[in-house]
Design an enzyme around this catalytic site. Sequence first.
Site, PDB file in Angstrom:
ATOM      1  N   GLY A  13      58.752  63.038  45.621  1.00  0.00           N
ATOM      2  CA  GLY A  13      57.301  62.995  45.766  1.00  0.00           C
ATOM      3  C   GLY A  13      56.751  64.323  46.269  1.00  0.00           C
ATOM      4  O   GLY A  13      57.248  65.401  45.928  1.00  0.00           O
ATOM      5  N   SER A  14      55.733  64.239  47.100  1.00  0.00           N
ATOM      6  CA  SER A  14      55.016  65.443  47.525  1.00  0.00           C
ATOM      7  C   SER A  14      55.790  66.338  48.481  1.00  0.00           C
ATOM      8  O   SER A  14      55.343  67.449  48.759  1.00  0.00           O
ATOM      9  CB  SER A  14      53.673  65.062  48.147  1.00  0.00           C
ATOM     10  OG  SER A  14      52.821  64.523  47.157  1.00  0.00           O
ATOM     11  N   THR A  15      56.944  65.881  49.002  1.00  0.00           N
ATOM     12  CA  THR A  15      57.748  66.816  49.797  1.00  0.00           C
ATOM     13  C   THR A  15      58.242  67.960  48.917  1.00  0.00           C
ATOM     14  O   THR A  15      58.541  69.043  49.424  1.00  0.00           O
ATOM     15  CB  THR A  15      58.963  66.112  50.446  1.00  0.00           C
ATOM     16  OG1 THR A  15      59.786  65.536  49.438  1.00  0.00           O
ATOM     17  CG2 THR A  15      58.498  65.042  51.431  1.00  0.00           C
TER      18      THR A  15
END
Length: 482
Positions: free
Chosen positions: A216-218
């Site tokens: 995801g956004s990591t």
Amino acid sequence: MNTPLRRIAVVVCVMFLSLMGAATWVQFVQAPKLNADSRNVRTLYREFNNSRGPIIVGGDPIASSKPVDDAFKYLRTYSGGPLYAPVTGFYSTVFGRTGIERASNDYLTGSADSLFLTRIQDLFTGRQPQGSSVELTINPKMQQAAWDALGDQRGAVVALDPSTGAILAMVSKPSFDPNLAAGHNTAQVNKAYRALDADPANPMLNRAVSQTYPPGSTFKLIDSAAALEAGMTPSSQLPAPRSLALPGSSARVGNFGGESCGPGKTVSLADALRVSCNTAFAQLGMDLGANKLRAQAEAFGFDQDLSVPLKVAVSQFPATLDTPQTALSSIGQYEVRATPLQMAMVSAAIANGGTEMKPYLVQTVRDPDLDVVDEASPEKFGEPISKKTAAALRDMMIGVVQNGTGGSAQIPGVQVAGKTGTAQTTSDAPPHTWFTAFAPASQPKVAVAVIVEHGGTMGNEATGGRVAAPIARAVIEAALNR
């Protein structure tokens, strides 16, 4: 000697030579492989007849061998139970070895090459052979804090010392009691193992190192690193529409909740990370191109084999991508996959000024006389980013926690640098939630990554900031004795 006798003599000689050759092959060439085979009952009896060395955390044994009155003489017991089971694994007369019990088996049994002199001394003194103790890098307070904070949710927590790579915490849930597999009652062990193996929650899986997830956004930390290495700055402006049409596709990328990323049509790289702007990073990924993203991911450790000494699943960035796939990959979706350990390594590299240290779980090995047989020496894994890029990313991650999506990780008096992530899985399942961070930001002592599968107790309402960030905060507080 007549002809028939000569022929018989030749046949007998050939038979003897074949027998000697086969015996030599089995007893010398194949001996190591046969001894290591977990199905070799004689090996198990020989190992269990010796006192296997303990596995130690914080000075206390979490796995040890106690004398028993049966054919095996010693029973392996686990005082750490489920808390440490993903790390220790189990040592079973029926199912062999897993975890550290397998990875450090030569030390624990006393059969390692480095213990040859100890074995010779035992032979001459008549002392009962014993295995060596294996001391882990785990910090018991941090391990307990991670376990408690994760609660009844499925997921994993990994914490690292950024300056050395030492693994300070490794928690995976759900877990199991390794004592169930270590018993000497074959029927009971088989029954317990079958129940664990059939459990759909897969409690014997070490989710921290053996399972990969969409990050995801990591993954936007890796996008940002690639952008900064390519010459951009935190103030560089990126297009940031509410919704982004992907070229050559009917698909669109939107922001969380359909929100805009700022008051204008563009947003700075720093603000895009702070609010986790999907459209900005999807466009950035397409502008940078798949090759630059892949190169940056691989510099951090993606697509590389690793053991700590537990075998680590390979984190992956797709080998070939078209433009829409590149956009989705840049926000940690499509076929991008990462272990929690890998995302902790990303934060640790940023915390350590761009130098990534190789993670390790075994600190010291001591023989029965407590003499050091082997001791870990911190080893550089690579330099995925420059010091300048690391400093810029640190400041951007501070913004995420102070004024962005990671506010739940704030600790009074401590500057925390972090990044949230919410990763879509399937259309009928809640997203996974992530948080990775390090602290104190100016002099980092710990880097951590947390994943909670399918939103944990919050389900579809979950975000990385709401679910995973508080868990990371608890681990950081334990690391800093707060």
